[in-house]
Design an enzyme around this catalytic site. Structure first.
Site, PDB file in Angstrom:
ATOM      1  CB  ALA A 129      -2.393   7.295  -3.140  1.00  0.00           C
ATOM      2  CB  SER A 178      -0.929  -0.042   1.214  1.00  0.00           C
ATOM      3  OG  SER A 178      -1.908   0.960   1.128  1.00  0.00           O
ATOM      4  CG  ASN A 179      -0.359   4.665  -1.268  1.00  0.00           C
ATOM      5  OD1 ASN A 179      -1.030   5.436  -0.592  1.00  0.00           O
ATOM      6  ND2 ASN A 179      -0.853   4.026  -2.339  1.00  0.00           N
ATOM      7  CG  HIS A 180       3.383   6.607   3.673  1.00  0.00           C
ATOM      8  ND1 HIS A 180       3.364   5.849   4.814  1.00  0.00           N
ATOM      9  CD2 HIS A 180       4.616   6.470   3.156  1.00  0.00           C
ATOM     10  CE1 HIS A 180       4.549   5.281   4.985  1.00  0.00           C
ATOM     11  NE2 HIS A 180       5.325   5.639   3.976  1.00  0.00           N
ATOM     12  CB  SER A 181      -2.969   7.814   0.351  1.00  0.00           C
ATOM     13  OG  SER A 181      -4.175   8.530   0.320  1.00  0.00           O
TER      14      SER A 181
END
Ligand code: CTP
Ligand code: CA
Length: 221
Positions: free
Chosen positions: A98, A33-36
């Site tokens: 994101a 995943s990512n930091h959004s």
């Protein structure tokens, strides 16, 4: 005063907003995943609602409460987000999510075990580009607006992205080093076919309202 200006201008219109990260399963217990945080997209959804629009918010996993008066469709993966976005036929789409660019071609049925080298065998495939798919669809929304998350050359990269994806406008922001992801403030540049405008550095809620005012202007053209 600004609020009153915006009020009611999008009445009768249906807007779709994508927000938050996506999660791409590696195995039953792991994902990429990512930091959004979803904050920018949620603020935009609320600002569109304040302008009188009917709003559908397709959201990846976040810790945020659904703003009042907004229909939220919760998704996990990019493929789920694509399906949820394609299931609505809005007047406008703002792609704030994101989306993970890659996913494992197949999630492992069982938890990968260390020491067996399994992780090196994960085969990665590119996810579909949701905003480009919507912008290129036969029943294209009248307005399709994207974001560009960049760590360098934000404006130039965003200009190219807008054209490549077939968007009416794109919002350039610089991410990384504590900028944009997860913070309450952001710095946005609006870029469309006419040129670009610095919307400044401000709380996401304030930027969301500035963005909706731009959209109202765009809709009047
Ligand atoms: N986007 C999307 N679907 C994807 C990837 C991105 O809808 N699979 C959307 C984002 O919501 C955003 C815009 O495309 O509105 C730009 O996202 P960004 O990650 O900056 O662009 P990419 O095309 O993924 O390019 P890259 O990450 O390689 O810079
Ligand atoms: Ca990307």
């Amino acid at each position: 005063v600004e609020r009153a200006l915006v009020s009611g201008q999008l009445a009768g219109q249906h807007w779709l907003v994508s927000a938050g990260p996506t999660r791409e399963a590696i195995d039953p217990v792991r994902y990429v995943s990512n930091h959004s945080s979803g904050k920018m997209g949620y603020a935009i959804a609320a600002a569109l609602r304040d302008a009188g629009a009917q709003v559908t918010l397709v959201s990846g996993p976040t810790t945020l409460d659904c703003p009042d008066g907004i229909e939220r469709v919760a998704v996990n993966s990019a493929l789920e987000m694509l399906a949820a976005c394609q299931a609505v036929n809005p007047d406008g789409f703002i792609a704030c999510a994101a989306v993970a660019d890659f996913r494992p071609a197949m999630a492992a049925e069982h938890k990968l075990k260390k020491g067996q080298g399994d992780l090196n065998d994960v085969h990665w495939v590119e996810n579909p580009d949701i905003v480009a798919a919507v912008a290129g669809a036969k029943r294209r929304p009248r307005w399709v607006i994207g974001f560009a998350a960049e760590t360098e050359n934000a404006i130039d990269n965003a200009r190219a992205k807008r054209i490549r994806k077939g968007l009416d406008a794109i919002l350039a922001n610089t991410v990384g080093d504590n900028q944009a992801f997860g913070t309450d403030d952001n710095h946005l540049h609006w870029i469309d076919a006419h040129g670009d405008t610095d919307l400044g550095h401000a709380p996401k809620r304030v930027l969301a309202e500035a963005l909706v005012r731009r959209i109202i202007d765009l809709a009047k053209e």
